[in-house]
Scaffold this motif. Structure first.
Motif, PDB file in Angstrom:
ATOM      1  N   HIS A 141       0.841  -1.202   0.000  1.00  0.00           N
ATOM      2  CA  HIS A 141       0.000   0.000   0.000  1.00  0.00           C
ATOM      3  C   HIS A 141       0.874   1.248   0.000  1.00  0.00           C
ATOM      4  O   HIS A 141       1.912   1.270   0.652  1.00  0.00           O
ATOM      5  N   PHE A 142       0.452   2.306  -0.700  1.00  0.00           N
ATOM      6  CA  PHE A 142       1.187   3.576  -0.757  1.00  0.00           C
ATOM      7  C   PHE A 142       0.273   4.732  -0.382  1.00  0.00           C
ATOM      8  O   PHE A 142      -0.938   4.655  -0.555  1.00  0.00           O
ATOM      9  N   VAL A 143       0.875   5.830   0.085  1.00  0.00           N
ATOM     10  CA  VAL A 143       0.152   7.083   0.328  1.00  0.00           C
ATOM     11  C   VAL A 143       1.015   8.234  -0.164  1.00  0.00           C
ATOM     12  O   VAL A 143       2.251   8.176  -0.070  1.00  0.00           O
ATOM     13  N   LYS A 144       0.394   9.287  -0.715  1.00  0.00           N
ATOM     14  CA  LYS A 144       1.108  10.520  -1.070  1.00  0.00           C
ATOM     15  C   LYS A 144       0.310  11.690  -0.519  1.00  0.00           C
ATOM     16  O   LYS A 144      -0.911  11.733  -0.689  1.00  0.00           O
TER      17      LYS A 144
END
Ligand SMILES: CC(C)(COP(=O)(O)OP(=O)(O)OC[C@H]1O[C@@H](n2cnc3c(N)ncnc32)[C@H](O)[C@@H]1OP(=O)(O)O)[C@@H](O)C(=O)NCCC(=O)NCCS
Length: 146
Positions: A141-144
């Motif tokens: 999972h990624f977040v920006k």
């Protein structure tokens, strides 16, 4: 040891919340309880409790999903949450709960059941495999910040 499995009801919400907290200890309380009523009322969801001498000792949350990674059919049954109190683990309670969830999904016409867990949750991974689940995918999972 006789384990009784039954569907959870509105009266079980406090206990169910505690068990959710056991799976997701860092989740805020508002996040853990925002969907409980909807789940209990939905025909697409089922929560099963395992009882020992009338005392809840574990639960499984299961849902009918349209899509599951690695599945070849639709809809499918999905294990959304799975918990047994630590002092009673390793005695087959999660396996009995899983059977109830699978029977329920089968009754809804599903021929496949899927699930997920964290990459570092070795116990859960091993329990899944022991119960006949095989790994199909790993996810990052990624977040920006915007
Ligand atoms: C994952 C969890 C639900 C398993 O509950 P449990 O009641 O101990 O599991 P069971 O005793 O029914 O075991 C099911 C199978 O997994 C295997 N298993 C369970 N714990 C194991 C362990 N620590 N190491 C190796 N295998 C294990 C058992 O051997 C069993 O297979 P078998 O029936 O062929 O012997 C429990 O460890 C738990 O609540 N963990 C914290 C919450 C969590 O991580 N949930 C999953 C992510 S949502």
């Amino acid at each position: 040891m006789e384990i009784v499995i039954r569907r959870a009801t509105l009266d079980d919400k406090a206990e169910w919340f505690n068990m959710r907290k056991g799976i997701w200890p860092d989740a805020p309380d508002e996040y853990l309880d925002f969907d409980m009523d909807d789940i209990l009322e939905s025909g697409n969801d089922a929560v099963f409790f395992a009882l020992l001498d009338g005392r809840p000792v574990g639960m499984i949350e299961t849902r009918i999903r349209e899509y599951g990674e690695g599945c070849e059919t639709s809809p499918i049954g999905y294990i959304e949450g799975w918990f047994v109190y630590p002092e009673l683990r390793g005695q087959g309670i999660a396996g009995t709960l899983t059977q109830a969830a699978e029977d329920w999904a089968r009754g809804k016409g599903c021929t496949e059941m899927a699930s997920d867990t964290w990459l570092d949750n070795e116990v859960s991974i091993r329990a899944h495999v022991k119960l006949g689940y095989y790994e199909v995918e790993r996810l990052v999972h990624f977040v920006k910040q915007l």
